[in-house]
Design a protein around this motif. Structure first.
Motif, PDB file in Angstrom:
ATOM      1  N   THR A 289     -26.857  24.355 -64.876  1.00  0.00           N
ATOM      2  CA  THR A 289     -27.140  24.045 -66.188  1.00  0.00           C
ATOM      3  C   THR A 289     -26.357  23.177 -66.981  1.00  0.00           C
ATOM      4  O   THR A 289     -26.705  22.826 -68.343  1.00  0.00           O
ATOM      5  CB  THR A 289     -27.206  25.469 -67.059  1.00  0.00           C
ATOM      6  OG1 THR A 289     -25.894  26.004 -66.838  1.00  0.00           O
ATOM      7  CG2 THR A 289     -28.253  26.534 -66.452  1.00  0.00           C
ATOM      8  N   ALA A 290     -25.444  22.652 -66.359  1.00  0.00           N
ATOM      9  CA  ALA A 290     -24.593  21.552 -67.058  1.00  0.00           C
ATOM     10  C   ALA A 290     -25.527  20.572 -67.450  1.00  0.00           C
ATOM     11  O   ALA A 290     -25.948  19.639 -66.557  1.00  0.00           O
ATOM     12  CB  ALA A 290     -23.468  21.026 -66.114  1.00  0.00           C
ATOM     13  N   LYS A 291     -25.411  19.887 -68.900  1.00  0.00           N
ATOM     14  CA  LYS A 291     -26.137  18.772 -68.903  1.00  0.00           C
ATOM     15  C   LYS A 291     -25.669  17.443 -68.559  1.00  0.00           C
ATOM     16  O   LYS A 291     -26.129  16.394 -68.307  1.00  0.00           O
ATOM     17  CB  LYS A 291     -26.473  18.681 -70.706  1.00  0.00           C
ATOM     18  CG  LYS A 291     -27.096  19.826 -71.230  1.00  0.00           C
ATOM     19  CD  LYS A 291     -27.340  19.893 -72.660  1.00  0.00           C
ATOM     20  CE  LYS A 291     -28.023  21.002 -73.406  1.00  0.00           C
ATOM     21  NZ  LYS A 291     -28.148  20.907 -74.738  1.00  0.00           N
ATOM     22  N   THR A 292     -24.335  17.527 -68.629  1.00  0.00           N
ATOM     23  CA  THR A 292     -23.522  16.145 -68.081  1.00  0.00           C
ATOM     24  C   THR A 292     -22.307  16.663 -67.318  1.00  0.00           C
ATOM     25  O   THR A 292     -21.896  17.985 -67.166  1.00  0.00           O
ATOM     26  CB  THR A 292     -23.188  15.301 -69.215  1.00  0.00           C
ATOM     27  OG1 THR A 292     -22.022  16.025 -70.007  1.00  0.00           O
ATOM     28  CG2 THR A 292     -24.360  15.025 -70.286  1.00  0.00           C
ATOM     29  N   LEU A 293     -21.790  15.689 -66.867  1.00  0.00           N
ATOM     30  CA  LEU A 293     -20.627  16.150 -66.047  1.00  0.00           C
ATOM     31  C   LEU A 293     -19.219  16.397 -66.779  1.00  0.00           C
ATOM     32  O   LEU A 293     -18.374  16.953 -66.653  1.00  0.00           O
ATOM     33  CB  LEU A 293     -20.149  15.048 -65.151  1.00  0.00           C
ATOM     34  CG  LEU A 293     -21.024  14.800 -63.913  1.00  0.00           C
ATOM     35  CD1 LEU A 293     -20.431  13.448 -63.161  1.00  0.00           C
ATOM     36  CD2 LEU A 293     -21.138  15.809 -63.013  1.00  0.00           C
TER      37      LEU A 293
END
Length: 627
Positions: A289-293
């Motif tokens: 679910t991480a939108k970005t790193l």
């Protein structure tokens, strides 16, 4: 001439970019994607076979290299799904040109295969390399056939496709534009264009999701259309930016990531949600679910923990108990030192010494004390990566005669004689049904201390805030330093963003070791290799001689001196070492150095900019976390 190749590749990919809009509406989108994927594998085979024929024809180096670029670009079309569904085969097609050993049989050397090996033989192309190049092209053709064979029975799902696309965006910004898999030809930016064009090709399948049978009717179709439009245009803008700014060394990676790549990964997840496609719930280090790193909670620190420890990860009482143990002399054999003796929070949990003081106070141990910040965010521990779990590291450190000169058994025995610790452990670990008089166990002790260590996360530096959108956090010198780190200076090809250690993206489940040729003394004249043989001491495999884990650059401003033996006192010395080509560049003869030994040719200002960026990775607030 290189610009000619660049535009040729772009033209080829835009011709194949848009899927057939007349496809039968009854065909599920995922099945249409599979058809395209298999067609792209066929195209990859055709382009690679063409490369073989061009080499056989003995025409110019220019034509051979052009054919290679086209084949590599074709690989980038299949990479995202190949890596997700068939990572073993994908590795054979595009692995670093370095020998490895079989995990099951360390005596068997695994020689590299694929495009990176071919690249080394073609740039420059020498006639005496012809047979070797042809051999590796033939091997690659066999592996492409295998990829087709194992892909045909696979059932693609919409969730897998979106997951693969987002992972490919992460792969693009960490391994792609850094030059990791095009280290010699520096063809990373045209290949990035191939990746972006491929994403558009697959996203186009979902342009009108309501018409496909595998979607349920979603209440607000206009939101889906809006999500698709934003995503498409953002990728299109990214392509145009690379097309305009296509010089590898000068490319502004900071701008590209914040302006295009991060929004693309966010929009992909947003569009997936709008389509009603559920994210995977499987346990991964990089959260699904991480939108970005660059989100502070993008990584799950429990991933590298044993099952018996995971459920305590966010229990603050366990963290507090582990913290008390960390600072308590009771853990040492003579009750006169604790973990903080060598891992001091004010020094980012290091001790400021080249090598830490030994247990008896009369000498020093064999290595420099590494930071404990983000120690839980890596797949292996110690400089040679000899253990996988923090709990095992605790066991080793306590039993080391020069460090704590004790043991887990002895420490637990002493804790069981302390009424306060008995009360604390019972409060945390025992339920009402259990015997409240049960003694503290070794497992409970290791869980408590390891849980505290895993809580020492540091992912909120000025750099992180910049990547999350606060453009005031970095100045122009630091931004240029980041672009050097991820480009010309090649730092990012070993210290992988965003953890900036050797944990390999985008899956982040493997920790790399490198052989860089660390000297005994900082002198560049008559340098000799440090006697510590690193990973070889554990594995006894010659290929691992002088190999050490790639440690993190985060908070590096606070962790001097540097290297496993503390040989360098300043970051300036470290950069000079790498700028010269590592050990090879200062006269150390190593047959197995994995660090590229060519000079980086960084000028004085570039070196200053690079250090300025590295200092932006310091989290100034971490002291608040450990009080």
């Amino acid at each position: 001439m290189k610009k000619y190749y660049f535009f040729l590749i772009i033209l080829l990919f835009h011709q194949a970019c848009i899927p057939d809009k007349q496809a039968e509406q009854e065909t599920p989108t995922s099945e249409q994607a599979k058809i395209i994927f298999l067609q792209d594998i066929d195209s990859l085979y055709s382009k690679t076979e063409n490369l073989k024929n061009v080499i056989l024809s003995n025409i110019s180096e220019t034509k051979i290299q052009q054919a290679f670029f086209e084949a590599r670009a074709a690989y980038k079309q299949v990479e995202f799904l190949a890596e997700l569904y068939n990572p073993f085969t994908a590795k054979k097609l595009n692995q670093p040109a370095l020998d490895e050993v079989e995990e099951e049989d360390p005596n068997v050397v695994v020689y590299p295969e694929g495009f990176q090996v071919i690249e080394e033989l073609l740039f420059p192309y020498l006639p005496e390399n012809k047979e070797e190049a042809l051999k590796h092209v033939e091997i690659t053709l066999v592996n492409i056939k295998h990829l087709k064979r194992v892909s045909e029975p696979n059932t693609l799902t919409d969730a897998h496709i979106f997951d693969a696309m987002r992972l490919e965006v992460f792969r693009l910004i960490t391994l792609g534009i850094s030059g990791f898999d095009s280290p010699i030809a520096k063809n990373s930016l045209p290949e990035a264009m191939a990746v972006l064009s491929t994403l558009k090709k697959y996203i186009a399948l979902y342009e009108k999701p309501i018409r496909f049978a595998n979607f349920k009717l979603v209440a607000n179709e206009s939101k889906q259309i809006e999500g698709y439009t934003k995503l498409w245009h953002k990728i299109d803008q990214a392509e145009k930016y690379i097309l305009k700014f296509n010089d590898f060394d000068a490319f502004n990676r900071a701008y590209f990531i914040t302006k295009f790549a991060n929004p693309i990964s966010e929009l992909l997840l947003d569009y997936q949600i709008k389509l009603g496609i559920q994210s995977f719930e499987e346990h991964r280090f990089l959260k699904t679910t991480a939108k970005t790193l660059f989100e502070e909670d993008a990584f799950d620190e429990t991933y590298f923990a044993p099952l018996y420890s995971r459920k305590y990860a966010h229990n603050q009482e366990v963290v507090a108990l582990g913290k008390a143990l960390f600072y308590d002399n009771i853990l040492s054999g003579n009750n006169q030192r604790n973990c903080a003796s060598c891992h001091q929070p004010e020094r980012a949990f290091t001790d400021g010494l080249p090598k830490s003081a030994s247990f008896d106070g009369k000498g020093f141990i064999s290595r420099n004390a590494p930071t404990l910040l983000n120690a839980g965010l890596q797949a292996s521990l110690f400089y040679e990566g000899r253990v996988a779990y923090m709990e095992d590291q605790i066991t080793d450190v306590l039993s080391a005669k020069d460090e704590m000169h004790s043991s887990v058994k002895e420490a637990v025995s002493k804790l069981n004689q302390d009424k306060n610790y008995q009360r604390l452990f019972q409060k945390v670990f025992l339920t009402e049904e259990e015997n409240t008089q049960s003694p503290i166990t070794e497992e409970q002790f290791k869980i408590a201390l390891a849980t505290y260590l895993r809580s020492l996360k540091s992912l909120n530096s000025r750099f992180d805030k910049y990547m999350r959108g606060d453009k005031t956090q970095l100045n122009s010198q630091e931004i240029n330093g980041f672009n050097l780190f991820m480009g010309k200076a090649k730092c990012g090809t070993c210290h992988f963003m965003p953890l900036f250690n050797g944990t390999v993206p985008p899956v982040f489940d493997k920790m790399e070791t490198e052989i860089i040729g660390v000297p005994t003394k900082p002198d560049t004249a008559k340098a000799t290799i440090d006697s510590d043989k690193g990973k070889f001491n554990t594995t006894k495999i010659p290929l691992h001689t002088f190999a050490f884990k790639t440690t993190t650059v985060r908070n590096v401003e606070m962790t001097a001196p540097y290297m496993h033996n503390g040989v360098y006192q300043t970051l300036e010395q470290v950069i000079d070492f790498y700028n010269r080509g590592g050990g090879e560049g200062i006269g150390i003869q190593l047959d197995n150095q994995t660090l590229p030994f060519d000079k980086l040719n960084l000028n004085k200002q570039e070196q200053k900019d690079l250090i300025a960026f590295m200092k932006s990775l310091t989290e100034v607030d971490f002291k608040k976390k450990v009080k």
